[in-house]
Design an enzyme around this catalytic site. Structure first.
Site, PDB file in Angstrom:
ATOM      1  N   ASN A 187      58.532  41.457   2.120  1.00 56.13           N
ATOM      2  CA  ASN A 187      57.445  41.649   1.151  1.00 56.13           C
ATOM      3  C   ASN A 187      57.332  43.080   0.603  1.00 56.13           C
ATOM      4  O   ASN A 187      56.870  43.257  -0.516  1.00 56.13           O
ATOM      5  CB  ASN A 187      56.106  41.155   1.706  1.00 56.13           C
ATOM      6  CG  ASN A 187      55.679  41.874   2.958  1.00 56.13           C
ATOM      7  OD1 ASN A 187      56.505  42.401   3.693  1.00 56.13           O
ATOM      8  ND2 ASN A 187      54.392  41.907   3.200  1.00 56.13           N
ATOM      9  N   GLU A 282      54.941  45.561  14.001  1.00 57.80           N
ATOM     10  CA  GLU A 282      53.942  45.335  12.947  1.00 57.80           C
ATOM     11  C   GLU A 282      54.079  43.871  12.562  1.00 57.80           C
ATOM     12  O   GLU A 282      55.044  43.483  11.891  1.00 57.80           O
ATOM     13  CB  GLU A 282      54.241  46.216  11.722  1.00 57.80           C
ATOM     14  CG  GLU A 282      54.044  47.695  11.948  1.00 57.80           C
ATOM     15  CD  GLU A 282      52.585  48.100  11.957  1.00 57.80           C
ATOM     16  OE1 GLU A 282      51.736  47.288  11.561  1.00 57.80           O
ATOM     17  OE2 GLU A 282      52.298  49.216  12.394  1.00 57.80           O
ATOM     18  N   CYS A 316      50.655  41.610   4.602  1.00 58.45           N
ATOM     19  CA  CYS A 316      50.097  41.389   5.937  1.00 58.45           C
ATOM     20  C   CYS A 316      48.620  41.748   5.951  1.00 58.45           C
ATOM     21  O   CYS A 316      47.853  41.205   6.729  1.00 58.45           O
ATOM     22  CB  CYS A 316      50.852  42.223   6.956  1.00 58.45           C
ATOM     23  SG  CYS A 316      50.872  43.955   6.513  1.00 58.45           S
TER      24      CYS A 316
HETATM   25  P1  NAP Z   1      60.315  37.451   9.387  1.00 61.81           P
HETATM   26  O1  NAP Z   1      60.801  36.123   8.998  1.00 61.81           O
HETATM   27  O2  NAP Z   1      59.710  37.620  10.718  1.00 61.81           O
HETATM   28  O3  NAP Z   1      61.548  38.459   9.191  1.00 61.81           O
HETATM   29  C1  NAP Z   1      61.418  39.839   9.408  1.00 61.81           C
HETATM   30  C2  NAP Z   1      62.783  40.431   9.699  1.00 61.81           C
HETATM   31  O4  NAP Z   1      63.250  39.943  10.956  1.00 61.81           O
HETATM   32  C3  NAP Z   1      63.852  40.041   8.676  1.00 61.81           C
HETATM   33  O5  NAP Z   1      64.712  41.133   8.483  1.00 61.81           O
HETATM   34  C4  NAP Z   1      64.564  38.905   9.377  1.00 61.81           C
HETATM   35  O6  NAP Z   1      65.880  38.709   8.924  1.00 61.81           O
HETATM   36  C5  NAP Z   1      64.564  39.423  10.800  1.00 61.81           C
HETATM   37  N1  NAP Z   1      64.789  38.391  11.805  1.00 61.81           N
HETATM   38  C6  NAP Z   1      64.723  37.048  11.681  1.00 61.81           C
HETATM   39  N2  NAP Z   1      65.004  36.451  12.865  1.00 61.81           N
HETATM   40  C7  NAP Z   1      65.244  37.448  13.745  1.00 61.81           C
HETATM   41  C8  NAP Z   1      65.556  37.483  15.131  1.00 61.81           C
HETATM   42  N3  NAP Z   1      65.689  36.372  15.855  1.00 61.81           N
HETATM   43  N4  NAP Z   1      65.731  38.679  15.727  1.00 61.81           N
HETATM   44  C9  NAP Z   1      65.589  39.828  15.028  1.00 61.81           C
HETATM   45  N5  NAP Z   1      65.285  39.866  13.697  1.00 61.81           N
HETATM   46  C10 NAP Z   1      65.106  38.680  13.080  1.00 61.81           C
HETATM   47  O7  NAP Z   1      59.207  37.995   8.350  1.00 61.81           O
HETATM   48  P2  NAP Z   1      59.205  37.897   6.773  1.00 61.81           P
HETATM   49  O8  NAP Z   1      58.992  36.487   6.380  1.00 61.81           O
HETATM   50  O9  NAP Z   1      60.362  38.644   6.216  1.00 61.81           O
HETATM   51  O10 NAP Z   1      57.905  38.772   6.443  1.00 61.81           O
HETATM   52  C11 NAP Z   1      56.624  38.244   6.417  1.00 61.81           C
HETATM   53  C12 NAP Z   1      55.891  38.518   7.708  1.00 61.81           C
HETATM   54  O11 NAP Z   1      55.879  39.920   7.960  1.00 61.81           O
HETATM   55  C13 NAP Z   1      54.447  38.115   7.650  1.00 61.81           C
HETATM   56  O12 NAP Z   1      54.091  37.486   8.850  1.00 61.81           O
HETATM   57  C14 NAP Z   1      53.704  39.428   7.477  1.00 61.81           C
HETATM   58  O13 NAP Z   1      52.373  39.431   7.935  1.00 61.81           O
HETATM   59  C15 NAP Z   1      54.562  40.338   8.278  1.00 61.81           C
HETATM   60  N6  NAP Z   1      54.345  41.720   7.861  1.00 61.81           N
HETATM   61  C16 NAP Z   1      53.619  42.532   8.694  1.00 61.81           C
HETATM   62  C17 NAP Z   1      53.337  43.838   8.295  1.00 61.81           C
HETATM   63  C18 NAP Z   1      52.556  44.761   9.182  1.00 61.81           C
HETATM   64  O14 NAP Z   1      52.546  45.947   8.909  1.00 61.81           O
HETATM   65  N7  NAP Z   1      51.898  44.275  10.216  1.00 61.81           N
HETATM   66  C19 NAP Z   1      53.795  44.307   7.061  1.00 61.81           C
HETATM   67  C20 NAP Z   1      54.520  43.436   6.240  1.00 61.81           C
HETATM   68  C21 NAP Z   1      54.795  42.145   6.662  1.00 61.81           C
HETATM   69  P3  NAP Z   1      66.207  37.529   7.870  1.00 61.81           P
HETATM   70  O15 NAP Z   1      65.403  37.822   6.660  1.00 61.81           O
HETATM   71  O16 NAP Z   1      67.652  37.709   7.657  1.00 61.81           O
HETATM   72  O17 NAP Z   1      65.835  36.260   8.545  1.00 61.81           O
END
Ligand code: NAP
Length: 521
Positions: A187, A282, A316
């Site tokens: 995002n 995060e 988020c």
């Molecule tokens: P995600 O699906 O959890 O993916 C995040 C990252 O983790 C991506 O680079 C993903 O790679 C990688 N990943 C996937 N499976 C993994 C594994 N088994 N081991 C290690 N890494 C792995 O999250 P998203 O859909 O990209 O982002 C949305 C989420 O992020 C929401 O829940 C949002 O709330 C959260 N977020 C939190 C914050 C905060 O500051 N708290 C800020 C922004 C977003 P791939 O893309 O290649 O699968």
């Protein structure tokens, strides 16, 4: 609802990624004429060891716009090995010179701003305004590194305050952990990994970055910028590919710290893999906005709509449900509708569009399932409610009942979710039941209510009379409960990327220790 259909606008031409010659090393032209991006490992632009690539498509029209390398564990090993070898090369650069490098990077980002904006618009489906804000935030973050450095200090501890350490002194240093693994979400694909890379390098660490495979390109552009300013090879490495790469980085013995931003579910898996390492997580969020009787309702409505819809709700810290006190709810909803009727929805490349597509079709379907669930359980659909491809209409739900999933689950889409509450305590009882604890906000002008709510809410941040937003990270930011661990922010992230080393010096051999207390007379 019909109004949304009329306002939905489609751009003139097929999304097409055209980059300045400056980025030429980062990609080759594929057989179909589309750019095939390389990875950045050990200061070189390389193909993955499997020679496989994956398509990068745009949510604007779901067409393929580029390819990226499908890295694997061999590539992770190469990147981590390069990062390990490079550790002395970054530690040996004086901090003031590292700061100068960041300033030069900021200049380059500003010079090539259009390229960064285009990539964010095309790979992430961001509106131009959101993309421009993200690019500027990275440059500004780099220019504020002098603030970070104020935290990288040590301590002198005289030992004679304890009988145990009498005659000794200690110097407590902050040292880099070694190599930081930075895993980012889709995002904010430029800013979030950059907000890990900057403090990591500034504090003398080397980094291996794994961007989201939905949006892998902006980090490669950023690596090109670091390359240009002469960052020693191996200090920054970017490996693209599936989530399994993130796992490999997390469990690698030569990675000292993991800074992960993403969903709660993946974050927990990363934490398992990274057992024994420093960890910064995060994770997901569900920011509730509490609107009380004495709030400035037009202000609360416009802030809540912006907080719900910015970046199409894919934040988020998005306002994810509004808990409005029943006695002012009708007036509040009226204001919300007035604001939302001025929102432009459509192709994010068009000037003035406020809400573009979601990251992919599955995301739009997921958001719509939450909307349908709420309506089936009795919520009133006041605007929107439909989706097409990756585009989900900005939607307003009122009278959302307590058993609706959207009141509890992360929405991550452009939905203004309004639930009516009896009073402040009723609102707080909903907030306290949430599994998340990242952000929240409250609209009231009564200081004592602000204080009571701010103390009662279990969340990393409570914002008063605005929607939660974190910009360049000047204020510390992070979650409790299922929203994560640790704090990001200028001066805060850097602390988590350093470890304390205590150097104890015995002064007794030189008779420099403090004298014994004189005998009683
Ligand atoms: P995600 O699906 O959890 O993916 C995040 C990252 O983790 C991506 O680079 C993903 O790679 C990688 N990943 C996937 N499976 C993994 C594994 N088994 N081991 C290690 N890494 C792995 O999250 P998203 O859909 O990209 O982002 C949305 C989420 O992020 C929401 O829940 C949002 O709330 C959260 N977020 C939190 C914050 C905060 O500051 N708290 C800020 C922004 C977003 P791939 O893309 O290649 O699968």
């Amino acid at each position: 609802m019909a109004g949304y259909e009329q306002r939905y606008e489609v751009g003139p031409e097929r999304p097409n990624l055209k980059l300045s010659g400056f980025f030429r090393d980062a990609f080759a032209e594929g057989e179909d004429g589309l750019p095939v991006f390389r990875m950045y490992i050990d200061g070189k632009w390389v193909e993955g060891s499997s020679r496989e690539v994956f398509p990068v498509d745009t949510p604007i029209d779901e067409s393929v716009v580029a390819y990226a390398q499908k890295g694997n564990s061999t590539d992770v090993n190469l990147a981590v090995a390069a990062a390990k070898v490079a550790r002395p090369s970054i530690r040996n650069i004086a901090a003031i010179d590292r700061i100068e490098m960041f300033h030069e990077c900021a200049d380059l980002i500003e010079r090539y701003k259009q390229d960064f904006v285009d990539v964010l618009v095309i790979e992430g489906g961001k509106t131009r305004r959101d993309a421009e804000g993200e690019v500027s935030a990275v440059a500004e973050r780099m220019r504020m590194t002098m603030e970070d450095i104020s935290k990288v200090t040590g301590e002198y501890r005289p030992g004679d305050w304890s009988a145990d350490t009498r005659g000794k002194i200690a110097i407590v240093l902050r040292e880099p952990v070694g190599t930081v693994g930075a895993i980012g979400p889709f995002n904010y694909p430029l800013f979030i990994p950059a907000a890990k890379v900057i403090p990591a390098i500034l504090s003398g660490n080397t980094v291996v970055v794994k961007p989201s495979s939905e949006t892998p390109l902006s980090q490669l552009l950023l690596a090109r910028v670091f390359d240009e300013v002469g960052l020693p090879r191996g200090v920054l490495n970017v490996v693209t590919g599936p989530g399994s790469i993130g796992s490999k980085i997390a469990e690698h013995d030569d990675v000292g710290m993991i800074s992960f931003t993403g969903s709660t579910e993946v974050g927990k898996e990363v934490a398992r893999r990274a057992a024994g390492k420093s960890l910064h997580l995060e994770l997901g969020g569900k920011a509730y906005a509490i609107v009380l009787e004495d709030a400035d309702l037009p202000l609360a409505a416009s802030k809540c709509v912006m907080g719900s819809l910015r970046n199409a709700g894919q934040r988020c810290d998005a306002v994810s449900a509004i808990l409005v006190v029943e006695s002012v709810a009708d007036r509040f909803v009226e204001e919300v509708l007035r604001v939302i009727d001025g929102i432009r929805f459509g192709d994010p490349r068009l000037d003035g569009v406020d809400v573009g597509p979601l990251i992919n079709r599955a995301a739009a379907e997921r958001v719509n399932a939450l909307v349908r669930d709420a309506v089936e359980r009795g919520a009133k659909l006041l605007r929107g409610g439909r989706y097409n491809g990756c585009y989900h209409e900005p939607t307003v739900l009122d009278h959302v009942p307590r058993d609706a999933r959207i009141l509890w689950e992360e929405t991550f889409g452009p939905v203004v979710t309004i639930a009516r509450v009896r009073d402040e305590d009723d609102a707080l009882s909903i907030v306290s039941r949430s599994r998340y604890g990242l952000d929240s906000c409250v609209f009231t002008n009564n200081f004592y209510r602000i204080w009571r709510i701010a103390k009662a809410v279990q969340a990393g941040s409570v914002t008063v009379n605005d929607f939660p937003r974190h910009g360049v990270g000047y204020f510390p930011f992070g979650g409790v409960k299922d929203s994560g661990l640790g704090r990001e922010g200028i001066g805060y992230s850097i602390e988590e990327m350093m470890v304390l080393k205590t150097i104890v010096i015995n002064l007794e051999p030189a008779k420099l220790g403090k004298a014994e207390r004189p005998k009683k007379r």
